[in-house]
Scaffold this motif. Structure first.
Motif, PDB file in Angstrom:
ATOM      1  N   MET A  76      -9.964   1.293  -5.815  1.00 44.04           N
ATOM      2  CA  MET A  76     -10.863   0.146  -5.674  1.00 44.04           C
ATOM      3  C   MET A  76     -10.078  -1.164  -5.624  1.00 44.04           C
ATOM      4  N   VAL A  77     -10.499  -2.050  -4.747  1.00 44.45           N
ATOM      5  CA  VAL A  77     -10.071  -3.448  -4.749  1.00 44.45           C
ATOM      6  C   VAL A  77     -11.323  -4.304  -4.656  1.00 44.45           C
TER       7      VAL A  77
ATOM      8  N   GLU B 152      -5.709  -5.920   9.865  1.00 39.54           N
ATOM      9  CA  GLU B 152      -4.354  -5.437  10.125  1.00 39.54           C
ATOM     10  C   GLU B 152      -3.691  -4.992   8.820  1.00 39.54           C
ATOM     11  N   GLY B 153      -3.114  -3.793   8.829  1.00 40.74           N
ATOM     12  CA  GLY B 153      -2.439  -3.250   7.660  1.00 40.74           C
ATOM     13  C   GLY B 153      -3.342  -2.485   6.716  1.00 40.74           C
ATOM     14  N   PHE B 154      -4.664  -2.480   6.980  1.00 38.13           N
ATOM     15  CA  PHE B 154      -5.603  -1.846   6.053  1.00 38.13           C
ATOM     16  C   PHE B 154      -5.346  -0.347   5.911  1.00 38.13           C
ATOM     17  N   TYR B 155      -4.945   0.311   6.980  1.00 36.01           N
ATOM     18  CA  TYR B 155      -4.781   1.766   6.942  1.00 36.01           C
ATOM     19  C   TYR B 155      -3.372   2.212   6.546  1.00 36.01           C
TER      20      TYR B 155
ATOM     21  N   ASP C 134      -2.043   0.705  -1.261  1.00 39.34           N
ATOM     22  CA  ASP C 134      -1.647  -0.128  -2.399  1.00 39.34           C
ATOM     23  C   ASP C 134      -2.662  -1.260  -2.579  1.00 39.34           C
ATOM     24  N   PRO C 135      -3.303  -1.368  -3.735  1.00 35.63           N
ATOM     25  CA  PRO C 135      -4.341  -2.388  -3.918  1.00 35.63           C
ATOM     26  C   PRO C 135      -3.855  -3.808  -3.634  1.00 35.63           C
ATOM     27  N   ALA C 136      -2.645  -4.141  -4.084  1.00 37.55           N
ATOM     28  CA  ALA C 136      -2.138  -5.500  -3.862  1.00 37.55           C
ATOM     29  C   ALA C 136      -1.924  -5.759  -2.371  1.00 37.55           C
TER      30      ALA C 136
ATOM     31  N   ALA D 109      -7.234  -0.696  -8.425  1.00 36.54           N
ATOM     32  CA  ALA D 109      -6.862   0.656  -8.858  1.00 36.54           C
ATOM     33  C   ALA D 109      -6.566   1.497  -7.627  1.00 36.54           C
ATOM     34  N   PRO D 110      -5.401   2.139  -7.576  1.00 28.35           N
ATOM     35  CA  PRO D 110      -5.113   3.012  -6.440  1.00 28.35           C
ATOM     36  C   PRO D 110      -5.934   4.285  -6.505  1.00 28.35           C
ATOM     37  N   ALA D 111      -5.973   4.994  -5.412  1.00 30.28           N
ATOM     38  CA  ALA D 111      -6.644   6.290  -5.389  1.00 30.28           C
ATOM     39  C   ALA D 111      -5.883   7.275  -6.271  1.00 30.28           C
ATOM     40  N   SER D 112      -6.594   8.293  -6.735  1.00 33.88           N
ATOM     41  CA  SER D 112      -5.969   9.374  -7.499  1.00 33.88           C
ATOM     42  C   SER D 112      -6.017  10.644  -6.660  1.00 33.88           C
TER      43      SER D 112
END
Length: 472
Positions: A214-215, A261-264, A350-352, A381-384
């Motif tokens: 989540m972001v 851009e960069g989302f994936y 990466d959330p950041a 929070a990154p994915a698990s």
């Protein structure tokens, strides 16, 4: 003589059938115990129920002690934790659940008192109706009932078990991370088990092996110094609502793909074996969407609804407002407009990095005289993603398949369960998520329920898993 055991190497070895039979014959008593817990109004977010949360923790400590656990209530700055230990010969397993519940509002929509649990007959079978029946008291008690039956038949458990029950999950878990860090030595185990999940489809046992991260972000788009008369300034003045609408429309392309851009970056291809399992899992896309008044999925082209939920990232607009909100008309150009956004993350996103990409996308599309003010960045929070190559995962999957007489699946989850990631980052443990809730259990909503079959077969499932884990 030990009628339900065999003598092997000088020690009694239990028959799993005896444990399962104990669960069957003890079902009514198990439901009575669950009802006692459900009657406790352990609403963690409301300070008025602080004593009730402590009462629920005390109830669980007493129940666990009665079946042979060394159980304690541990105070925190908020609501207490429950920690219980029982030694055993097999691997060390940590079981996590939470005893707190959501508020019951709006109370007038409940068909009965939410803290007066009852069995109700429905077209799909018997259900337990009460707040917390599914989330998470009914779920955590399936594990405790499995331990109870095993202890009654064998006098011990097949594995070393630590039970860790939280009282603040429904209110943001403010005490959780400090408590885990302070007590890392006693909480660290070979594997964590989490029960706060659901089945992929009715009657289909599931192990959640990937959870989306989540972001969250929020911004204000500012234009003129003040609200303006739309007759006097309409045309030459920048309208923040029109500007923010253009930006929002740029977030996705015509195929539903996020156009930032960069989302994936870090999004993996969907594993074909998982895709096969999900396709054969019996997930009814039409019924799932029909319940919310939808006729088709509206996410990325080329992916089914379940693939969109479990394996693809999203960018959603959660709130959009500005200008006059009252009755009637006010001819105004607002000085500012506002937007709330959440992104669900998968794989190695990466959330950041996602937040930086999102902000760059917005700021690159500003017109002259428009200004963006971002809210203070919250934690992401990154994915698990669980390591399903570990033998425990296939062992548990086979145990579930044996109980439910259908092939259990490795499933994804569209939501986020932060505790799974915390077990990995703080305690260095992999987590296995197994729950028996159904999508129609109405968790967090009026008339929450939990199927009696889920409770009964859930306890039997945990008994099978614990028995199988002793040799892993």
């Amino acid at each position: 003589m030990i009628p339900s055991a065999q003598i092997m190497d000088g020690a009694p070895r239990m028959s799993l059938d005896a444990v399962l039979s104990r669960i069957d014959t003890d079902l009514d008593a198990a439901l009575d115990r669950l009802f006692d817990l459900l009657k406790i109004q352990s609403i963690s977010t409301d300070p008025a129920y602080k004593a009730d949360c402590a009462k629920a923790a005390d109830w669980l400590v007493a129940d666990l002690a009665a079946i042979g656990f060394a159980a304690e209530k541990r105070d925190t700055p908020g609501h207490p934790m429950v920690v219980a230990q029982h030694d055993g010969p097999g691997p060390h397993l940590l079981f996590y659940g939470h005893y707190d519940v959501q508020p019951v509002d709006p109370l007038e929509l409940w068909h009965r008192d939410p803290f007066d649990p009852a069995i109700e007959e429905t077209p799909d079978g018997k259900v337990i109706r009460a707040r917390g029946a599914s989330d998470d008291k009914g779920q955590l008690m399936t594990f405790i009932e499995a331990c109870r039956a095993y202890m009654a038949e064998a006098g011990t458990l097949p594995c070393k078990i630590t039970i860790f029950l939280e009282g603040e999950e429904e209110s943001g878990s403010p005490s959780l991370v400090p408590f885990m860090r302070e007590h890392a030595d006693e909480l660290t185990a070979d594997l964590a088990l989490i029960c706060d999940t659901s089945m992929a489809a009715p009657g289909l046992p599931s192990i959640a092996t990937q959870l989306r991260g989540m972001v969250k972000d929020e911004f204000t788009l500012k234009g003129p110094k003040m609200d303006l008369h739309s007759g006097l300034y309409g045309g030459p003045a920048l309208n923040p609502l029109r500007e923010i609408s253009k930006i929002i429309a740029s977030f996705h392309d015509e195929t539903g793909r996020v156009a930032v851009e960069g989302f994936y970056d870090g999004v993996p291809d969907l594993d074909e074996e998982l895709r096969r399992q999900w396709a054969e899992a019996g997930f009814d896309e039409g019924a799932f969407l029909g319940r919310i008044g939808m006729s088709q999925p509206h996410g990325e082209d080329g992916f089914t609804a379940v693939e969109q939920i479990w394996a693809r990232p999203t960018l959603e607009i959660n709130g959009l407002w500005g200008g006059y909100q009252g009755a009637g008309t006010k001819t105004v150009i607002p000085a500012e407009a506002h937007c709330k956004i959440t992104c669900r993350l998968v794989g190695d996103q990466d959330p950041a990095h996602i937040r930086a990409c999102l902000r760059a996308h917005v700021e690159a599309r500003l017109s002259a005289d428009a200004e963006i003010v971002w809210e203070k960045a919250g934690d992401g929070a990154p994915a698990s993603v669980m390591d399903t190559s570990r033998p425990e995962f296939e062992t548990a999957r086979q145990a579930l398949s044996d109980e439910w007489h259908t092939e259990a699946v490795f499933a994804g989850m569209g939501g986020s369960i932060p505790i799974a990631g915390l077990f990995k980052t703080i305690l260095g443990m992999e987590a296995m998520l197994i729950g028996f809730a159904k999508d129609d259990d109405a968790i967090h909503s009026p008339n929450e329920k939990y199927d009696v079959a889920s409770f009964h077969k859930g306890a039997r499932s945990w008994a099978r898993i614990l028995d199988a884990m002793k040799t892993v």
